[in-house]
Scaffold this motif. Structure first.
Motif, PDB file in Angstrom:
ATOM      1  N   THR A 101       0.861  -1.188   0.000  1.00 38.82           N
ATOM      2  CA  THR A 101       0.000   0.000   0.000  1.00 38.82           C
ATOM      3  C   THR A 101       0.900   1.241   0.000  1.00 38.82           C
ATOM      4  N   THR A 102       0.283   2.431  -0.068  1.00 40.21           N
ATOM      5  CA  THR A 102       1.117   3.645  -0.028  1.00 40.21           C
ATOM      6  C   THR A 102       1.801   3.804   1.332  1.00 40.21           C
ATOM      7  N   GLU A 103       1.256   3.148   2.374  1.00 34.58           N
ATOM      8  CA  GLU A 103       1.908   3.215   3.693  1.00 34.58           C
ATOM      9  C   GLU A 103       3.363   2.727   3.607  1.00 34.58           C
ATOM     10  N   ASP A 104       3.639   1.877   2.626  1.00 30.28           N
ATOM     11  CA  ASP A 104       4.992   1.327   2.498  1.00 30.28           C
ATOM     12  C   ASP A 104       6.026   2.370   2.084  1.00 30.28           C
ATOM     13  N   VAL A 105       5.543   3.509   1.584  1.00 33.63           N
ATOM     14  CA  VAL A 105       6.488   4.587   1.246  1.00 33.63           C
ATOM     15  C   VAL A 105       6.259   5.822   2.112  1.00 33.63           C
ATOM     16  N   LEU A 106       5.173   5.834   2.892  1.00 29.99           N
ATOM     17  CA  LEU A 106       4.950   6.996   3.767  1.00 29.99           C
ATOM     18  C   LEU A 106       5.732   6.768   5.062  1.00 29.99           C
ATOM     19  N   LYS A 107       7.028   6.689   4.910  1.00 31.28           N
ATOM     20  CA  LYS A 107       7.912   6.382   6.032  1.00 31.28           C
ATOM     21  C   LYS A 107       8.989   7.465   6.118  1.00 31.28           C
ATOM     22  N   PRO A 108       9.551   7.694   7.306  1.00 31.13           N
ATOM     23  CA  PRO A 108      10.576   8.737   7.413  1.00 31.13           C
ATOM     24  C   PRO A 108      11.795   8.439   6.539  1.00 31.13           C
ATOM     25  N   GLY A 109      12.469   9.500   6.153  1.00 27.02           N
ATOM     26  CA  GLY A 109      13.647   9.359   5.301  1.00 27.02           C
ATOM     27  C   GLY A 109      14.756   8.563   5.954  1.00 27.02           C
ATOM     28  N   ASN A 110      14.760   8.550   7.299  1.00 22.03           N
ATOM     29  CA  ASN A 110      15.840   7.795   7.961  1.00 22.03           C
ATOM     30  C   ASN A 110      15.660   6.286   7.767  1.00 22.03           C
ATOM     31  N   GLU A 111      14.525   5.849   7.186  1.00 19.63           N
ATOM     32  CA  GLU A 111      14.339   4.421   6.907  1.00 19.63           C
ATOM     33  C   GLU A 111      14.728   4.056   5.472  1.00 19.63           C
ATOM     34  N   MET A 112      15.146   5.068   4.692  1.00 18.97           N
ATOM     35  CA  MET A 112      15.601   4.734   3.329  1.00 18.97           C
ATOM     36  C   MET A 112      16.863   3.878   3.429  1.00 18.97           C
ATOM     37  N   VAL A 113      17.012   2.930   2.510  1.00 19.27           N
ATOM     38  CA  VAL A 113      18.231   2.115   2.512  1.00 19.27           C
ATOM     39  C   VAL A 113      19.251   2.651   1.509  1.00 19.27           C
ATOM     40  N   ALA A 114      18.799   3.484   0.598  1.00 16.71           N
ATOM     41  CA  ALA A 114      19.729   4.071  -0.378  1.00 16.71           C
ATOM     42  C   ALA A 114      19.064   5.288  -1.005  1.00 16.71           C
ATOM     43  N   ALA A 115      19.889   6.172  -1.511  1.00 17.94           N
ATOM     44  CA  ALA A 115      19.381   7.358  -2.199  1.00 17.94           C
ATOM     45  C   ALA A 115      20.460   7.842  -3.152  1.00 17.94           C
ATOM     46  N   GLY A 116      20.029   8.579  -4.167  1.00 21.72           N
ATOM     47  CA  GLY A 116      21.027   9.105  -5.097  1.00 21.72           C
ATOM     48  C   GLY A 116      20.406  10.040  -6.109  1.00 21.72           C
TER      49      GLY A 116
END
Ligand code: AFP
Length: 337
Positions: A151-166
């Motif tokens: 669901t969209t809840e799977d991405v409505l999470k704080p940025g500190n839970e990202m595993v990667a970014a670029g």
């Protein structure tokens, strides 16, 4: 960097080799991230090539226009979005995609699902396309932590839970800057090889810089702390030199310069846009993740940017990010409020 030595380098660290090396540190890893990244890299190479020949191929202009052959033209950002969505779905490693171009999240069909959720802006800075100024792709990656229907809840999470970014910057060279949570590394596309080669290992942002980057045309609508901060940049009272102003208007280019040279990038709230302009999931979070990994900071005016919990996929937030000491100054001004 020793450019002469670089020209004769034979041991090339490609982005795939780099990520495989990282992966080998985790014996339980099954290569899913490497596969996902290779699909993101493919999207970046495609967009880079499309941006380079945009004028030539008549890709510039509004979607919906018709070119001289009578074919419908696709605006570059629409084309880039199509390419990324298809590349991410076909990786077989994603379940939820959020793109700046699409109002709703994309849920990958069950047979192609994987354990990652990707939030991205396929072509940020699109108002700069027609004049050939640097533009870029920004992305952030979350893991799906359950096996139920996504669901969209799977991405409505704080940025500190990202595993990667670029991000990938389509500028005088094409550069992909990536963090998987162990520092920030920059890879430059060698067009003759078609490979991103590690050229900027372990990027660290200077603790303090002498550049500030903001759309000063909005100054009449800023709040007190932003006004005071920019005033301090221009008329410092502590004897330090005034900062220089640089503003491209493409977040990728402005953040890239900030990362390499130091200083601060700000897109504050103002009276007309109380939440600023930039989007939390695919602009604020990935860039804040990279800044922190490079030793800098990212602040919203109220809290650490990565601690925000978005309630909507296209939510906006004010953002101040860059060199550690420069962001400390703006934090102090907001604390006085
Ligand atoms: P566009 O994609 O409409 O060009 O917007 C780019 C952007 O989202 C970001 O890349 C810039 O930092 C910011 O907007 C510039 O906004 P202003 O034009 O309001 O300064």
């Amino acid at each position: 960097m020793d450019h002469a030595a670089d020209a004769h380098r034979t041991d090339l660290m490609t982005i795939t080799r780099f990520v495989l090396n990282e992966q080998s540190k985790y014996p339980e890893s099954r290569g899913d991230f490497t596969i996902l990244l290779s699909h993101i890299v493919l999207g970046c190479k495609f967009v880079c090539s499309a941006v380079n020949k945009a004028g030539l191929a008549k890709l510039i202009g509004l979607a919906g226009e018709t070119n001289i052959q009578g074919e419908e033209q696709k605006k570059l950002d629409v084309l880039s979005n199509d390419v990324f969505v298809k590349a991410l779905v076909s990786s077989g490693r994603t379940s939820v995609l959020v793109s700046e171009e699409d109002e709703e999240a994309t849920f990958v069909e069950p047979s192609k699902r994987g354990k990652y959720c990707v939030v991205f802006d396929p072509l940020d800075g699109s108002s700069n396309i027609d004049c050939g100024v640097s533009i870029g792709t920004i992305f952030g990656i979350y893991t799906l932590d359950h096996t139920d229907e996504p669901t969209t809840e799977d991405v409505l999470k704080p940025g500190n839970e990202m595993v990667a970014a670029g991000y990938c910057m389509y500028g005088s060279s094409c550069m992909l800057v990536l963090s998987t949570g162990t520092g920030v590394h920059g890879f430059t596309l060698d067009p003759s090889l078609g490979e991103f080669i590690l050229t900027h290992p372990d990027i660290k942002i200077p603790n303090k810089g002498n550049i500030y980057s903001v759309n000063e045309g909005n100054a009449q609508n800023w709040d007190g702390p932003t006004t005071k901060y920019v005033e301090k940049c221009k008329f410092p009272k502590d004897g330090s030199p005034a900062k220089s102003l640089r503003y491209v208007g493409s977040m990728v280019a402005d953040v890239h310069r900030t990362l390499l040279y130091g200083g601060i990038f700000l897109y504050p709230a103002d009276k007309k846009s109380p939440n600023g302009k930039l989007r939390v999931l695919y602009e604020v979070f990935p860039m804040s993740f990279l800044m922190e990994q490079a030793g800098g900071q990212a602040f919203t005016g109220k809290k650490r940017a990565l601690d925000l919990v978005p309630e909507k996929i296209h939510e906006r937030s004010p953002i101040f990010l860059g060199s550690y000491d420069d962001v400390e100054e703006i934090k102090a001004l907001y604390a006085e409020e």
